[in-house]
Design a protein around this motif. Sequence first.
Motif, PDB file in Angstrom:
ATOM      1  N   GLN A 162      11.339 -12.624  -1.388  1.00  0.00           N
ATOM      2  CA  GLN A 162      11.471 -11.802  -2.576  1.00  0.00           C
ATOM      3  C   GLN A 162      10.079 -11.457  -3.096  1.00  0.00           C
ATOM      4  O   GLN A 162       9.310 -12.342  -3.463  1.00  0.00           O
ATOM      5  N   PRO A 163       9.716 -10.179  -3.061  1.00  0.00           N
ATOM      6  CA  PRO A 163       8.388  -9.796  -3.563  1.00  0.00           C
ATOM      7  C   PRO A 163       8.216 -10.202  -5.010  1.00  0.00           C
ATOM      8  O   PRO A 163       9.136 -10.117  -5.817  1.00  0.00           O
ATOM      9  N   SER A 208       3.360  -7.827  -2.263  1.00  0.00           N
ATOM     10  CA  SER A 208       3.551  -7.138  -0.993  1.00  0.00           C
ATOM     11  C   SER A 208       3.278  -5.657  -1.163  1.00  0.00           C
ATOM     12  O   SER A 208       3.278  -5.139  -2.272  1.00  0.00           O
ATOM     13  N   ASP A 209       3.016  -4.993  -0.056  1.00  0.00           N
ATOM     14  CA  ASP A 209       2.705  -3.570  -0.108  1.00  0.00           C
ATOM     15  C   ASP A 209       3.964  -2.758  -0.346  1.00  0.00           C
ATOM     16  O   ASP A 209       4.910  -2.832   0.420  1.00  0.00           O
ATOM     17  N   GLY A 210       3.955  -2.006  -1.433  1.00  0.00           N
ATOM     18  CA  GLY A 210       5.071  -1.113  -1.711  1.00  0.00           C
ATOM     19  C   GLY A 210       4.598   0.321  -1.657  1.00  0.00           C
ATOM     20  O   GLY A 210       3.426   0.607  -1.848  1.00  0.00           O
ATOM     21  N   LYS A 229      -6.612  -6.051  -4.228  1.00  0.00           N
ATOM     22  CA  LYS A 229      -5.509  -5.631  -3.375  1.00  0.00           C
ATOM     23  C   LYS A 229      -4.198  -5.832  -4.124  1.00  0.00           C
ATOM     24  O   LYS A 229      -3.986  -6.806  -4.811  1.00  0.00           O
ATOM     25  N   ASN A 230      -3.315  -4.874  -3.968  1.00  0.00           N
ATOM     26  CA  ASN A 230      -1.981  -4.978  -4.558  1.00  0.00           C
ATOM     27  C   ASN A 230      -2.022  -5.124  -6.077  1.00  0.00           C
ATOM     28  O   ASN A 230      -1.327  -5.964  -6.662  1.00  0.00           O
ATOM     29  N   ILE A 249       8.457  -2.060  -8.237  1.00  0.00           N
ATOM     30  CA  ILE A 249       7.972  -1.747  -6.903  1.00  0.00           C
ATOM     31  C   ILE A 249       9.130  -1.252  -6.046  1.00  0.00           C
ATOM     32  O   ILE A 249      10.265  -1.721  -6.177  1.00  0.00           O
ATOM     33  N   ARG A 250       8.819  -0.279  -5.196  1.00  0.00           N
ATOM     34  CA  ARG A 250       9.843   0.284  -4.320  1.00  0.00           C
ATOM     35  C   ARG A 250       9.228   0.516  -2.942  1.00  0.00           C
ATOM     36  O   ARG A 250       8.070   0.902  -2.822  1.00  0.00           O
ATOM     37  N   TYR A 251      10.057   0.288  -1.921  1.00  0.00           N
ATOM     38  CA  TYR A 251       9.598   0.418  -0.543  1.00  0.00           C
ATOM     39  C   TYR A 251      10.256   1.622   0.121  1.00  0.00           C
ATOM     40  O   TYR A 251      11.218   2.186  -0.387  1.00  0.00           O
ATOM     41  N   ARG A 252       9.709   2.002   1.266  1.00  0.00           N
ATOM     42  CA  ARG A 252      10.294   3.066   2.100  1.00  0.00           C
ATOM     43  C   ARG A 252      10.558   4.314   1.269  1.00  0.00           C
ATOM     44  O   ARG A 252      11.686   4.826   1.202  1.00  0.00           O
TER      45      ARG A 252
END
Length: 132
Positions: A1-2, A26-28, A74-75, A96-99
């Motif tokens: 879980q980020p 984490s990278d989002g 970073k981040n 944060i949101r991915y993809r």
Amino acid sequence: QPQVQESGGGSAQPGGSLKLSCAHSSDGDCLGWFRQASGGAQREGGAAIYTSSGSAFYADSVKDRFTISQGSGKNTVILEIDSLKPEDAAMYYCGIRYRSQASDCGDSVLPAVNPQQFYTNWGQGTQVTVSS
């Protein structure tokens, strides 16, 4: 879980400035800042950034006074609020949101979009108080 962690809130006078920081584990693709006033039904007044390009997007209500940027660490994403107004007092949340594409980030700050349904993870928030 980020993990998402906001910091930098506090009290400032009208006309002053505050800088909020969001650290995420984490990278989002898309990071956004939104606020929710006490008793408010929904988070709003957002600013978002597409991390790969640094493209920034703002709700019309805040675009002249809010600046979102990627921090030196970073981040980390920074939200600067200038010319504070009493109506800026709220809990400020980072999501944060991915993809996602840049256009998705842009859509997330539109009034018709509920950011809580758009962003995957949120921090606990940081309180901003504006008073003289």
